[in-house]
Every structure is written in structure tokens, then in C-alpha cells.
Design an enzyme around this catalytic site. Structure first.
Site, PDB file in Angstrom:
ATOM      1  N   HIS A 149       0.840  -1.211   0.000  1.00 11.87           N
ATOM      2  CA  HIS A 149       0.000   0.000   0.000  1.00 11.87           C
ATOM      3  C   HIS A 149       0.875   1.260   0.000  1.00 11.87           C
ATOM      4  O   HIS A 149       0.607   2.224  -0.717  1.00 11.87           O
ATOM      5  CB  HIS A 149      -0.887   0.047   1.251  1.00 11.87           C
ATOM      6  CG  HIS A 149      -1.866  -1.087   1.374  1.00 11.87           C
ATOM      7  ND1 HIS A 149      -1.756  -2.053   2.338  1.00 11.87           N
ATOM      8  CD2 HIS A 149      -2.979  -1.395   0.662  1.00 11.87           C
ATOM      9  CE1 HIS A 149      -2.767  -2.904   2.231  1.00 11.87           C
ATOM     10  NE2 HIS A 149      -3.523  -2.534   1.219  1.00 11.87           N
ATOM     11  N   ARG A 179      -4.150 -10.044   4.302  1.00 13.88           N
ATOM     12  CA  ARG A 179      -4.585 -11.333   4.838  1.00 13.88           C
ATOM     13  C   ARG A 179      -3.416 -12.189   5.336  1.00 13.88           C
ATOM     14  O   ARG A 179      -3.640 -13.177   6.033  1.00 13.88           O
ATOM     15  CB  ARG A 179      -5.384 -12.114   3.793  1.00 13.88           C
ATOM     16  CG  ARG A 179      -6.763 -11.518   3.521  1.00 13.88           C
ATOM     17  CD  ARG A 179      -7.534 -12.376   2.523  1.00 13.88           C
ATOM     18  NE  ARG A 179      -8.893 -11.883   2.313  1.00 13.88           N
ATOM     19  CZ  ARG A 179      -9.212 -10.968   1.402  1.00 13.88           C
ATOM     20  NH1 ARG A 179      -8.287 -10.437   0.636  1.00 13.88           N
ATOM     21  NH2 ARG A 179     -10.475 -10.578   1.270  1.00 13.88           N
TER      22      ARG A 179
HETATM   23  P1  AMP Z   1      -6.558  -3.635  -0.487  1.00 12.21           P
HETATM   24  O1  AMP Z   1      -6.343  -2.876   0.794  1.00 12.21           O
HETATM   25  O2  AMP Z   1      -6.167  -5.076  -0.394  1.00 12.21           O
HETATM   26  O3  AMP Z   1      -7.931  -3.402  -1.065  1.00 12.21           O
HETATM   27  O4  AMP Z   1      -5.541  -3.022  -1.537  1.00 12.21           O
HETATM   28  C1  AMP Z   1      -5.515  -1.641  -1.830  1.00 12.21           C
HETATM   29  C2  AMP Z   1      -4.622  -1.419  -3.010  1.00 12.21           C
HETATM   30  O5  AMP Z   1      -3.298  -1.858  -2.709  1.00 12.21           O
HETATM   31  C3  AMP Z   1      -5.075  -2.207  -4.257  1.00 12.21           C
HETATM   32  O6  AMP Z   1      -4.897  -1.401  -5.421  1.00 12.21           O
HETATM   33  C4  AMP Z   1      -4.134  -3.382  -4.247  1.00 12.21           C
HETATM   34  O7  AMP Z   1      -3.925  -3.954  -5.527  1.00 12.21           O
HETATM   35  C5  AMP Z   1      -2.863  -2.742  -3.725  1.00 12.21           C
HETATM   36  N1  AMP Z   1      -1.970  -3.764  -3.163  1.00 12.21           N
HETATM   37  C6  AMP Z   1      -2.298  -4.770  -2.326  1.00 12.21           C
HETATM   38  N2  AMP Z   1      -1.229  -5.562  -2.077  1.00 12.21           N
HETATM   39  C7  AMP Z   1      -0.199  -5.045  -2.805  1.00 12.21           C
HETATM   40  C8  AMP Z   1       1.170  -5.420  -2.984  1.00 12.21           C
HETATM   41  N3  AMP Z   1       1.696  -6.479  -2.374  1.00 12.21           N
HETATM   42  N4  AMP Z   1       1.934  -4.646  -3.803  1.00 12.21           N
HETATM   43  C9  AMP Z   1       1.402  -3.565  -4.428  1.00 12.21           C
HETATM   44  N5  AMP Z   1       0.127  -3.164  -4.300  1.00 12.21           N
HETATM   45  C10 AMP Z   1      -0.672  -3.897  -3.507  1.00 12.21           C
END
Ligand code: AMP
Length: 282
Positions: free
Chosen positions: A37, A188
Site C-alpha cells: 500500500h 490477509r
Molecule cells: P486492499 O487494501 O487489499 O484493497 O488493496 C488496496 C490497493 O493496494 C489495491 O490497489 C491493491 O492492488 C494494492 N496492493 C495490495 N497488495 C499489494 C502489494 N503487495 N503490492 C502492491 N500493491 C498492492
């Protein structure tokens, strides 16, 4: 960092800032923030004068109630991380703020994209993603939206949403940030116990193996081999797929004409993990 809980107040703030000539970057998240993030926040800070992030665990995108109930919430440390990364604005709405009780939710014509891969295993998931991202884009009205390649199909769905709704925003997709052993960072991951955490890296190994053998290998055989490898390591595999990177259609014969994406989704006990590699044609 300024924290807004009211969408009306945030929209008014952004409008004023835009009139003053600011360029707005937006990073939507569900919190439990990690370096993946934060890499999006950093990318936004390079391009924009104001970076807005949001934290909202969106109920409509969870097809599994238990997954929603167990989704990690770490607001205090998230705020520290965002401040440390120089994020200027955080939107932290309640469920009622995003989904007023009598509101009728929209349905989006996503076509095949919501029926395949993640869509096939998580019914309604991408409608939920579109409902929340549409609302957030309406509230924040950013110039640039930052997404992670980690959620490959989600990036395609959001591009489709933006085109369907004629939303004026540029989308930038940032590379997946990984732990040193290759595991893609994910909120997760904190739910994995020690033994699961060690085995979780097998997804990265399976992707690497397919990528290595792909130029000469038969995609169907490589998928079968990877599935068996993961199952032997205690995973329940939803899919191992080799697809056209532009449209996610399954590729059974490689002719070297299109970029390829290798995608895996698999459970370690209760925790579902996803990851992907893009293989570009020379
Ligand atoms: P989430 O909080 O899982 O909904 O993710 C928020 C944003 O962070 C989304 O655009 C995800 O694709 C991105 N994201 C999640 N994990 C990663 C990662 N390991 N590397 C880069 N971006 C990520």
C-alpha cells in the site's frame, strides 16, 4: 495528515485544492496497511501535489461473511504509516456514510470479466468493488488513481468501470511488492500461522516455475503440474491459469504474439491467497 469522515466535507476540500491548482492522486485501500500500500502512496506523491488515501473495509465486495468478519483492522498503525509516507489526506468513512440505508445500489455491465477467474469463485465480488470504487471516485474526483498489479483482474475491472461510467481519471498500476522470500504482501497474510506462512511462498515458487518453463512448455501441463505442487503442499487450489494479459482469455497455445499473465488463487486452510506474474513478449 487531515482525516475526513464526511464525504461532503472531503469533496468540498478537494474542490478548493483543485481550484488552487493542486493535482490529486488517490490510493483506495481496505486498511491493514503494508509496504505494498505504501508503495502506492509513494508513487502518488511523486506525481501529485496532494495524495488522498481511503480506508474502508467494503462489505459489498465480500462474498464470504467469515472473511469479512476476520478482515484485519489496524487503524492506529495505518494512520502512523500513512503519516510516515507523507500522505496528505485520509478518508475514513463509516458504512452508513458510504451506503445510506435506503439507497439502491447500481449494477455494472462487466460482461465476461466478472464471470471468470476471481469472478467465478467470488460471486458478486466485482459488483461490490465497482460500487465502492465508483462512489469513492465520485467523492475524491482524483486526477490519477493508483492500483496494485497484485489484484490483476481488479485493475481490469476498474478500468472497465471508468470507461463504462465515463469517469475522467488516469489509472496507474504499480508493481507487486513482495516479502524477501517472494510472498506477495497482503493484508490477509497476518492470518497465516507459522507453518502456513512458510508454505505460502510456494505460490511464488509455482509462478516462477511456470514462467521459467513457459517459452517451451505446454500451458495445460504447466497448470496441472503447478496445481499438483500446491496441493502437495497443503493448498486447496481455486485456479492456476495462463491467460492473455490484455483480456484474460485462457491461452492454451503460446504463439508469442501476446503478453501473458499467470494467475493463481489458492487457500491455505481458511486464508485465500492470490498472486500473478506478467510475462511480456520480447
Ligand atoms: P486492499 O487494501 O487489499 O484493497 O488493496 C488496496 C490497493 O493496494 C489495491 O490497489 C491493491 O492492488 C494494492 N496492493 C495490495 N497488495 C499489494 C502489494 N503487495 N503490492 C502492491 N500493491 C498492492
Amino acid at each position: 495528515m487531515i482525516i475526513f469522515k464526511s464525504s461532503v466535507k472531503l469533496t468540498a476540500f478537494i474542490e478548493t485544492k483543485k481550484k488552487q491548482g493542486n493535482v490529486i492522486g488517490f490510493v483506495p485501500t481496505m486498511g491493514a496497511l503494508h509496504s505494498g500500500h505504501i508503495s502506492l502512496i509513494k508513487a502518488s506523491r511523486l506525481d501529485n501535489s496532494i495524495t488522498v488515501s481511503s480506508i474502508f473495509v467494503n462489505p459489498t465486495q465480500f462474498n464470504n461473511k467469515d472473511d469479512f468478519a476476520k478482515y484485519p483492522v489496524t487503524i492506529e498503525s495505518d494512520i502512523d504509516k500513512l503519516e510516515g509516507a507523507g500522505c496528505e489526506v485520509l478518508f475514513l468513512p463509516s458504512v452508513e456514510e458510504m451506503y445510506p440505508p435506503d439507497e439502491k445500489l447500481l449494477t455494472y455491465q462487466l460482461g465476461d470479466l466478472e464471470k471468470i477467474l476471481e469472478g467465478a469463485f467470488r460471486t458478486g465480488h466485482y459488483q461490490g468493488v465497482c460500487q465502492i470504487v465508483h462512489k469513492l471516485l465520485d467523492i475524491v474526483q482524483p486526477h490519477i488513481l493508483y492500483l496494485g498489479q497484485k489484484d490483476y483482474q481488479q485493475c481490469m475491472v476498474i478500468k472497465k468501470l471508468v470507461s463504462l461510467m465515463n469517469i475522467r481519471v488516469e489509472i496507474k498500476i504499480e508493481k507487486t511488492i513482495r516479502e524477501v522470500d517472494g510472498l506477495a504482501m497482503s493484508s490477509r497474510n497476518v492470518r497465516l500461522n507459522d507453518s502456513e506462512r512458510k508454505r505460502a511462498t510456494k505460490i511464488f515458487e509455482a509462478l516462477s516455475e511456470i514462467k521459467k518453463k513457459l517459452p517451451k512448455g505446454d500451458p495445460r501441463f504447466l497448470k496441472k503440474q503447478a496445481t499438483e505442487f500446491l496441493e502437495a503442499n497443503g493448498f486447496k487450489v481455486d485456479y492456476v491459469e495462463i491467460a492473455n494479459a490484455d483480456n484474460l482469455q485462457v491461452v492454451d497455445n503460446l504463439d508469442g504474439s501476446a503478453n501473458i499473465v499467470i494467475l493463481i488463487a489458492a487457500y491455505l486452510n481458511e486464508v485465500r491467497l492470490i498472486d500473478n506474474f506478467v510475462v511480456e513478449v520480447d
